[in-house]
Design a protein around this motif. Structure first.
Motif, PDB file in Angstrom:
ATOM      1  N   UNK A  63       9.157 -21.852 -18.638  1.00 34.83           N
ATOM      2  CA  UNK A  63       8.020 -22.068 -17.730  1.00 34.83           C
ATOM      3  C   UNK A  63       7.330 -20.782 -17.301  1.00 34.83           C
ATOM      4  N   UNK A  64       7.825 -19.635 -17.749  1.00 30.17           N
ATOM      5  CA  UNK A  64       7.272 -18.365 -17.294  1.00 30.17           C
ATOM      6  C   UNK A  64       5.994 -18.039 -18.062  1.00 30.17           C
ATOM      7  N   UNK A  65       4.935 -17.789 -17.315  1.00 28.98           N
ATOM      8  CA  UNK A  65       3.623 -17.612 -17.928  1.00 28.98           C
ATOM      9  C   UNK A  65       3.089 -16.219 -17.629  1.00 28.98           C
ATOM     10  N   UNK A  66       1.804 -16.098 -17.399  1.00 29.34           N
ATOM     11  CA  UNK A  66       1.133 -14.804 -17.251  1.00 29.34           C
ATOM     12  C   UNK A  66       1.769 -13.941 -16.170  1.00 29.34           C
ATOM     13  N   UNK A  67       1.841 -12.631 -16.441  1.00 29.53           N
ATOM     14  CA  UNK A  67       2.348 -11.696 -15.453  1.00 29.53           C
ATOM     15  C   UNK A  67       1.642 -10.356 -15.629  1.00 29.53           C
ATOM     16  N   UNK A  68       1.390  -9.680 -14.521  1.00 33.14           N
ATOM     17  CA  UNK A  68       0.624  -8.430 -14.582  1.00 33.14           C
ATOM     18  C   UNK A  68       0.909  -7.575 -13.363  1.00 33.14           C
ATOM     19  N   UNK A  69       0.585  -6.288 -13.486  1.00 34.03           N
ATOM     20  CA  UNK A  69       0.671  -5.361 -12.365  1.00 34.03           C
ATOM     21  C   UNK A  69      -0.704  -4.717 -12.189  1.00 34.03           C
ATOM     22  N   UNK A  70      -1.142  -4.571 -10.947  1.00 34.40           N
ATOM     23  CA  UNK A  70      -2.461  -4.027 -10.631  1.00 34.40           C
ATOM     24  C   UNK A  70      -2.325  -2.806  -9.734  1.00 34.40           C
ATOM     25  N   UNK A 110       0.838  -1.198   0.000  1.00 34.48           N
ATOM     26  CA  UNK A 110       0.000   0.000   0.000  1.00 34.48           C
ATOM     27  C   UNK A 110       0.869   1.243   0.000  1.00 34.48           C
ATOM     28  N   UNK A 111       0.562   2.197  -0.907  1.00 37.28           N
ATOM     29  CA  UNK A 111       1.314   3.433  -0.984  1.00 37.28           C
ATOM     30  C   UNK A 111       0.792   4.418   0.051  1.00 37.28           C
ATOM     31  N   UNK A 112       1.584   5.444   0.320  1.00 38.21           N
ATOM     32  CA  UNK A 112       1.189   6.382   1.362  1.00 38.21           C
ATOM     33  C   UNK A 112       0.045   7.300   0.939  1.00 38.21           C
ATOM     34  N   UNK A 113      -0.400   7.204  -0.304  1.00 41.91           N
ATOM     35  CA  UNK A 113      -1.591   7.953  -0.719  1.00 41.91           C
ATOM     36  C   UNK A 113      -2.850   7.086  -0.698  1.00 41.91           C
ATOM     37  N   UNK A 114      -2.730   5.858  -0.155  1.00 35.92           N
ATOM     38  CA  UNK A 114      -3.867   4.964  -0.028  1.00 35.92           C
ATOM     39  C   UNK A 114      -4.072   4.020  -1.192  1.00 35.92           C
ATOM     40  N   UNK A 115      -3.328   4.194  -2.284  1.00 34.01           N
ATOM     41  CA  UNK A 115      -3.459   3.277  -3.422  1.00 34.01           C
ATOM     42  C   UNK A 115      -2.698   1.985  -3.162  1.00 34.01           C
ATOM     43  N   UNK A 116      -3.169   0.898  -3.756  1.00 30.20           N
ATOM     44  CA  UNK A 116      -2.540  -0.408  -3.608  1.00 30.20           C
ATOM     45  C   UNK A 116      -1.910  -0.836  -4.924  1.00 30.20           C
ATOM     46  N   UNK A 117      -0.755  -1.481  -4.832  1.00 27.61           N
ATOM     47  CA  UNK A 117      -0.047  -1.979  -6.005  1.00 27.61           C
ATOM     48  C   UNK A 117       0.243  -3.457  -5.791  1.00 27.61           C
ATOM     49  N   UNK A 118      -0.016  -4.269  -6.813  1.00 28.90           N
ATOM     50  CA  UNK A 118       0.241  -5.701  -6.708  1.00 28.90           C
ATOM     51  C   UNK A 118       0.877  -6.202  -8.000  1.00 28.90           C
ATOM     52  N   UNK A 119       1.790  -7.144  -7.872  1.00 25.26           N
ATOM     53  CA  UNK A 119       2.438  -7.783  -9.004  1.00 25.26           C
ATOM     54  C   UNK A 119       2.138  -9.271  -8.958  1.00 25.26           C
ATOM     55  N   UNK A 120       1.698  -9.822 -10.081  1.00 28.06           N
ATOM     56  CA  UNK A 120       1.403 -11.255 -10.161  1.00 28.06           C
ATOM     57  C   UNK A 120       2.281 -11.889 -11.229  1.00 28.06           C
TER      58      UNK A 120
END
Length: 321
Positions: free
Chosen positions: A95-102, A61-71
């Motif tokens: 073997x490396x498959x789907x990856x994303x940032x949210x 969680x960032x200090x402005x309240x937003x959340x960041x996630x990496x999959x």
């Protein structure tokens, strides 16, 4: 799921929109499966297979309240075909498959950028009511097209504006032979037991004579007591010579918390094809803890659009951890 919390993600803290990420954590979830099947009507015969997948997720969680996630997903053998280029050439992903940032917050909803393995908004709801039972290694099946997605896809799940209504929009970036496309999907769950979805996606292939292609999905399900009924239709407006329609329904009965039985059917109609392709499946599954055992029998008629018949039984074990 195994959680390895606070193991140094703070060392990765950087700047995003001129702020920092705190209280990071990493979680790892896995799945594995074993399957034996017999395919009659072709030379496939009996076969065995396994599946395996690990999903790593890092978030903070960032200090402005937003959340960041990496999959990031490891899935051996899943990334052997270049889906974006629609070729059979092996990729270098191993073997490396789907990856994303949210990136998400209550005010803006959730924005996902996928470098690989993405679905357009319409793709997220286009699984048939019966569960894509056509996708069962039947020989010569005329596979319907998909709305453009895969890599370089941006998906935005909007914040709730109407109780029970979910809205998802997507943009798939352009690439060689592929123009940028948009898609959207609406899902309403405001009535107990009911789910209704509608979505539209574009196909960006720039091949001469195939521009302006569009796929529309309609879907609904209703659960009453132990019984769930579902219907769906995918309408593929490709070209006048190859338009398709995929209709499906499924009835499921939950015997207990562990045991369920279902029957599903799918019909695929293609312009210019003499026979409609038809599929039906009856399945039984039993779940206890992280183990699911399943047995199914699937029958296909006109799987190649030419009057043939095929059938397949499948016995499987899957594990979640």
């Amino acid at each position: 799921m195994n959680n390895f919390k606070k193991i140094g993600l703070t060392a990765l803290a950087g700047s995003l929109v001129a702020t920092s990420v705190y209280a990071g954590e990493i979680s790892v979830a896995g799945s594995a499966s074993l399957r034996m099947s017999n395919h009659a009507g072709t030379d496939g015969g009996k076969t065995m297979a396994m599946g395996n997948q690990l999903t790593f997720t890092g978030s903070g969680e960032m200090d402005n309240g937003m959340n960041v996630a990496l999959s990031f997903i490891l899935d051996q053998g899943d990334n052997t075909v270049d889906a974006e280029a629609a070729t059979t050439a092996a990729t270098t992903g191993g073997p490396f498959d789907s990856h994303s940032i949210t990136i998400s917050s209550d005010a803006m909803g959730s924005i996902v950028f996928a470098g690989e393995g993405a679905s357009s908004a319409q793709n997220t709801i286009d699984t048939t009511a019966a569960g894509d039972i056509w996708d069962n290694t039947f020989a010569s099946y005329t596979k319907a097209g998909n709305a453009s997605a895969g890599s370089k896809t941006l998906t935005w799940t909007l914040p709730s504006m109407v109780d029970g209504l979910g809205v998802v929009a997507s943009y798939n970036g352009s690439s060689a032979g592929e123009e940028g496309t948009i898609g959207y999907a609406l899902t309403y769950t405001g009535v107990e037991g009911l789910s209704v979805s509608y979505g539209v996606g574009e196909v960006g292939d720039t091949t001469a004579g195939t521009g302006g292609r569009e796929i529309t999905t309609y879907k609904a399900s209703y659960a009453f007591g132990p019984v769930t009924a579902a219907i769906s239709m995918n309408d593929y407006d490709i070209t006048s010579a190859s338009n398709e329609e995929q209709s499906s329904y499924k009835i499921s009965y939950t015997v207990s918390d562990e045991l369920s039985v279902s029957y599903g059917s799918e019909t695929h109609e293609t312009v210019g094809q003499t026979y409609d392709e038809e599929f039906e499946q009856i399945s039984v599954s039993y779940t206890t803890g992280g183990l699911t055992a399943s047995v199914s029998q699937t029958d296909a008629t006109n799987a190649s659009g030419s009057g043939d018949e095929q059938e397949k039984w499948n016995v499987g074990l899957s594990f979640a951890f």
